[in-house]
Enzyme design. Structure first.
Site: not given
Ligand code: ADP
Length: 544
Positions: A185, A333, A442, A447
């Site tokens: 990640t 994940e 917040k 929110w």
């Molecule tokens: P990182 O390693 O930066 O976490 P990821 O690709 O695993 O990279 O990121 C996952 C996160 O990206 C998600 O938990 C969410 O917050 C955001 N995300 C993914 N797809 C979307 C989407 N379609 N809209 C909004 N947020 C998204």
């Protein structure tokens, strides 16, 4: 009573062998690091993957060993996807956009034996190599003629390394829960953590990607894989493509608007996949060059995920390209696919605004991923489209923990994984991400969704990109600040932008101020880096 059916392990090698037998001539097109376009087929990739597997065995790689790649999307990278996993080792796709310290950390943490790299990364590796004591060998993914002139310990040339090997190789019958790939990640907080995929999770995920209401990949599609192969396995495309025989187009290092447009046009791309930021570059190019994509392209669908797809982007693809945006949500994940947004037959009766409200949602869970939202006491919240809470997921391609136990226990007692996202789920199951938990604003105990505000701001014609962060406020605890990058040559005042938002969001959500910047900070995977943005505005005070 047991069923009477065969027990066949689900293995990554079975994907490429299936493609070799059933889609041998389906094409794989790559813009190479050497420059020209390269064309090959699943049949040829299968053969070269077997040669590469023999070469890996010859160099002493054993099942379970980690083998790293530092490479763009291309056919040699695809060959390694299959050679490394197929012979039982673990393909560690390293994101070259990470900082040098992070690269050093993850290659050492993964204990990679070999690093395969695209020639453009030679200077980066030269710098890093002295700090990677466990790497025994470096392989430049090119031929002799294009070998980079660099000083690396035990440097090999890919084509020579695998070219002389036999294409006879019997893929081993591994246990299906053995590891096949490792992806870190991006570590926006703390060190990056490794997600270790298994053969089983990868094959099941590919099946979901090939379902019509999943990513809808099939033999009739030509998919432009803009999402990098070092970012959650390019959303599983190298595996799903082999499963169904889709033509895949790999853009290599050239992700600028002109190069992406040329591939869309010249290769007859029907489906394109990528994060929102890459499409902004494409839009700029189309606008500047006054192109007519609707007339020139066959593009039917664009799969967007990784960050929220703003309504304005969905509308531009529809109006200017004649293409449908399919919004999807996932994370490293989750291999990464979790939810896909497709409208139901009865939504045909909705007006354009109603349809857009749905398309901006991240969509419904694909089979294989269960989702629920919970409050701070872990009580499940109503699926009414209004209650918002922490999004939890569970399923056979969801991580059960991180590599080497980093981060400790990540599942709750019932096996749910906390995504770190905050979402609503409506009665039809449409999930809508309102924020990352750490980015929620917040205000007065309520929110405010920074994502909704950003999307609404990006609907203004002068706005190229927008980000919203919470800023400390005496009375309300936090209030939203809108930070905007204007399109080149465009003008708009803060008051105009606020006026644009009126009626689109609740009145108490309206940002207290608007600040203009030249550019916004992004992570290595193209997400807004809110932490950095908050740092940039640390000393900022809202107008009284
Ligand atoms: P990182 O390693 O930066 O976490 P990821 O690709 O695993 O990279 O990121 C996952 C996160 O990206 C998600 O938990 C969410 O917050 C955001 N995300 C993914 N797809 C979307 C989407 N379609 N809209 C909004 N947020 C998204």
């Amino acid at each position: 009573m047991l069923g009477n059916m065969q027990q066949q392990p689900l293995l990554v090698s079975s994907l490429i062998e299936h493609a070799a037998r059933n889609h041998p001539r389906a094409e794989l097109v790559s813009r190479s690091s050497e420059g020209p376009l390269h064309r090959t087929s699943y049949g040829a990739v299968a053969q070269r993957a077997r040669q590469a597997a023999n070469a890996l065995v010859r160099m002493g790689i054993k099942p379970g060993d980690r083998v790293a790649t530092l490479a763009w999307n291309g056919y040699r990278h695809m060959e390694l996807y299959y050679a490394v996993a197929g012979m039982g080792a673990v393909l560690h796709t390293v994101n070259p956009r990470l900082f040098a310290e992070q690269l050093e950390y993850i290659v050492n943490h993964a204990d990679d034996e070999v690093v395969f790299f695209d020639i453009g990364f030679a200077p980066l590796l030269e710098q890093l190599a002295p700090r990677l004591p466990n790497v025994k060998c470096y392989v430049a993914m090119t031929d002799r003629q294009h070998m980079p002139s660099c000083v690396l310990p035990k440097l090999l040339c890919y084509e020579e390394w695998m070219g002389a090997e036999s294409a006879d190789y019997e893929w081993p019958m591994l246990p299906e829960d053995s590891a096949c790939a490792l992806c870190y990640t991006s570590g926006t907080t703390g060190n990056p953590k490794g997600v270790l995929y298994s053969h089983r999770s990868t094959v099941l995920h590919a099946m979901a990607a090939c379902t019509v209401d999943g990513m809808g990949l099939g033999a009739a599609e030509t998919a432009l894989v803009v999402v990098p192969m070092f970012h959650v396995n390019a959303w599983g495309m190298p595996y799903a493509g082999a499963m169904c025989g889709a033509k895949l187009v790999f853009p290599g290092p050239a992700l600028d608007g002109a190069s992406v447009y040329a591939l869309l046009r010249d290769e007859g791309v029907t489906l394109a996949l990528g994060v929102p930021t890459v499409w902004l570059a494409l839009f700029r190019h189309v606008e500047q060059e006054k192109l007519r994509p609707r007339a020139e392209l066959l593009l039917g669908r664009v799969l967007i995920g990784g960050s929220a797809a703003p309504g304005a982007m969905i509308a531009t693809f529809a109006e200017v390209f004649g293409a449908e945006v399919i919004h999807a949500w996932g994370m490293t994940e989750l291999s990464p696919l979790g939810a896909v947004c497709r409208l139901l037959p009865r939504h045909a009766a909705l007006g354009p605004a109603g349809k857009m409200r749905l398309r901006e949602k991240q969509g419904r869970a694909v089979f294989g991923v269960a989702m629920k939202i919970v409050d701070d006491e872990d009580r499940e919240l109503a699926r009414d489209g209004k209650a918002s809470g922490r999004l939890l997921v569970r399923g056979p391609w969801v991580a059960a923990g991180y590599y080497r136990g980093d981060g400790g226990e990540v599942l709750d007692a019932d096996g749910w994984f906390d995504t770190g996202d905050v979402a609503t789920i409506d009665p039809d199951g449409y999930m809508h991400i309102t924020d990352r938990a750490k980015d929620v604003i917040k205000s007065g105990g309520e929110w405010i969704s920074s994502i909704d505000l950003e999307n609404a701001a990006m609907g203004h014609p002068a706005v190229a990109e927008a980000a919203v962060i919470g800023v400390a406020h005496e009375k309300w605890q936090e209030r939203p600040l809108l930070v905007v990058v204007l399109k080149a040559g465009a003008q708009a005042s803060g008051a105009e932008l606020r006026a644009h938002l009126e009626g689109k969001v609740a009145s108490w959500w309206l940002p207290d101020d608007v600040q203009f910047v030249e550019q916004l900070p992004h992570t290595a995977t193209g997400k807004l880096q809110k932490m950095k943005l908050r740092e940039m505005f640390r000393d900022y005070r809202l107008p009284a």
